[in-house]
Write an enzyme that holds these catalytic residues in place. Structure first.
Site, PDB file in Angstrom:
ATOM      1  N   SER A  35       2.428 -21.024  28.299  1.00  0.00           N
ATOM      2  CA  SER A  35       2.747 -21.788  27.076  1.00  0.00           C
ATOM      3  C   SER A  35       1.561 -22.622  26.614  1.00  0.00           C
ATOM      4  CB  SER A  35       3.965 -22.682  27.309  1.00  0.00           C
ATOM      5  OG  SER A  35       3.636 -23.710  28.227  1.00  0.00           O
ATOM      6  N   ILE A  88      -4.803 -22.957  30.528  1.00  0.00           N
ATOM      7  CA  ILE A  88      -5.535 -21.845  31.157  1.00  0.00           C
ATOM      8  C   ILE A  88      -4.742 -20.533  31.064  1.00  0.00           C
ATOM      9  CG2 ILE A  88      -6.491 -21.036  33.355  1.00  0.00           C
ATOM     10  CD1 ILE A  88      -6.976 -24.034  34.090  1.00  0.00           C
ATOM     11  N   ASP A 111      10.669 -18.854  35.106  1.00  0.00           N
ATOM     12  CA  ASP A 111      10.517 -20.181  35.710  1.00  0.00           C
ATOM     13  C   ASP A 111      10.195 -19.969  37.185  1.00  0.00           C
ATOM     14  OD1 ASP A 111      10.833 -22.634  36.926  1.00  0.00           O
ATOM     15  OD2 ASP A 111      12.674 -23.161  35.851  1.00  0.00           O
ATOM     16  N   TYR A 120      -0.597 -33.822  44.787  1.00  0.00           N
ATOM     17  CA  TYR A 120      -1.102 -32.619  44.093  1.00  0.00           C
ATOM     18  C   TYR A 120      -2.075 -31.882  45.012  1.00  0.00           C
ATOM     19  CZ  TYR A 120      -3.647 -29.765  40.692  1.00  0.00           C
ATOM     20  OH  TYR A 120      -4.245 -28.716  40.036  1.00  0.00           O
ATOM     21  N   LYS A 143      -1.927 -27.982  46.689  1.00  0.00           N
ATOM     22  CA  LYS A 143      -2.955 -26.931  46.537  1.00  0.00           C
ATOM     23  C   LYS A 143      -3.537 -26.541  47.906  1.00  0.00           C
ATOM     24  CE  LYS A 143      -2.996 -26.437  41.940  1.00  0.00           C
ATOM     25  NZ  LYS A 143      -2.666 -25.174  41.263  1.00  0.00           N
TER      26      LYS A 143
END
Ligand SMILES: NC(=O)C1=CN([C@@H]2O[C@H](COP(=O)(O)OP(=O)(O)OC[C@H]3O[C@@H](n4cnc5c(N)ncnc54)[C@H](OP(=O)(O)O)[C@@H]3O)[C@@H](O)[C@H]2O)C=CC1
Ligand SMILES: CC1=C(/C=C/C(C)=C/C=C/C(C)=C/C=O)C(C)(C)CCC1
Length: 317
Positions: free
Chosen positions: A15, A18, A67, A157, A161
């Protein structure tokens, strides 16, 4: 439908940012080598992508809802792809989270892991068995330099990752046995809605449970330095899309692909001193001692990035 010889590429989170740029770049490939399935969790947000895709929309680019946090949505999406045949899966969807850990509720932390880590695991679990059967395929994961090096006040975060890096490092070995490649893209800061969303969240933050000193370090030390870093090092989503295209077009794709040579010394420090002291102390000094001089620090970092280190990143050009 994909025509013969075209590679089917499925991308999550198209949406904005990237994901949107990768979808458009591949769909507009001059030789029409890709049939792009651009997915997003809310198709009401499709306008920006459709506009950017132009003529390619309906030809080399189609849309599907997906999703990454829902088992059902992932299954439904993959089942609706012809023969469930996906040549290249690009796991791009992700969310950020910033701020002192003591002021972040567990629900928000779990949402980050549910999207950034379990979202990728869910996608790979659904797509990988078919790739293994066909003895062909490429799985790309949009990680981050924060998947390789922790950054203060990005604790959750970064952890999400790192989790993905560990998962992929393990999976990559097994997958090679089935001729399936796995590649991580490791961008530093990129100017997308990711940045704006985080800054909007920060503006609303009330820091419950955090002491005054911590809030001061976050607001008055980290945030201004982080803004400097975004300004000095920020790449565009187009840059990351070009790097990603190079990776999927490589005959022998690398496992890790840094997109920003300015980050090479930061990552190299980690491997230069296995005790972790060099990284932790350098980051401490950069932030608390040189934070106010971040503009100058950025210039020094640029000098450190000599051409030999530059070769170890994937350049968008
Ligand atoms: N920008 C940066 O500085 C960096 C970003 N990255 C990584 O790049 C990736 C893309 O981020 P970027 O383009 O910058 O940010 P954006 O916020 O612009 O894009 C994130 C995309 O992920 C989608 N998304 C979020 N949750 C879900 C979900 N549950 N299911 C499906 N899609 C979802 C968003 O959809 P919606 O519109 O519905 O929210 C949006 O399309 C992320 O994985 C991010 O961690 C890595 C390094 C740096
Ligand atoms: C390098 C560096 C900093 C900030 C880095 C930032 C802000 C990186 C952002 C990366 C992003 C947004 C990755 C997304 O996945 C500090 C801590 C300010 C000071 C020390 C050196």
């Amino acid at each position: 439908m994909a025509s013969s010889g075209q590679k089917v590429v499925l991308i999550t989170g198209c949406s904005s940012g990237i994901g949107l740029r990768i979808a458009v770049l591949l769909a507009k490939d001059e030789k029409k080598r890709y049939h792009v399935i651009a997915t997003m969790r809310d198709l009401k947000k499709k306008d920006k992508l459709v506009e950017a895709a132009g003529d390619a929309y309906g030809k080399t680019l189609m849309l599907l809802p997906l999703d990454v946090c829902s088992d059902e949505s992932v299954k439904q999406c993959i089942n609706s792809v012809k023969d469930r045949h996906i040549d290249i899966l690009i796991n791009n969807a992700g969310v950020g989270l910033l701020g002192p850990v003591e002021s972040i509720c567990m629900e928000d932390m779990k949402r980050v892991f549910e999207t950034n880590f379990f979202g990728v695991v869910r996608m790979i679990k659904e797509v990988m068995p078919d790739m293994k059967k066909r003895r062909a395929g490429h799985i790309v994961v949009m990680s981050s330099v924060m998947g390789l090096q922790g950054v203060v006040f990005n604790d959750i975060y970064t952890a999400s990752k790192f989790a993905m890096e560990g998962f992929c490092e393990s999976m990559g070995v097994q997958l090679l046995k089935f001729n399936v490649h796995l590649s991580m893209i490791e961008p530093g800061p990129v100017h997308t809605e990711f940045e704006t969303k985080m800054m909007e969240d920060v503006a609303k933050m009330e820091y419950p449970g955090a002491d005054a000193d911590t809030v001061r370090y976050f607001k008055d030390v980290y945030l201004p330095s982080s803004k400097d870093i975004f300004e000095a090092m920020g790449q565009t989503p187009e840059d990351i899309a070009k790097c990603t295209k190079k990776v999927i077009e490589s005959r022998n794709p690398r496992f890790r692909n840094l997109t920003n040579s300015l980050y090479t010394p930061i990552v190299a420090m980690k491997y230069a001193d296995e005790t972790g002291g060099l990284s932790v102390n350098t980051f401490y000094n950069l932030l608390f001692n040189f934070g106010p001089l971040m503009h100058i620090t950025m210039s020094i970092l640029k000098c450190l990035t000599c051409s030999c280190l530059r070769r170890r990143t994937i350049s968008p050009n």
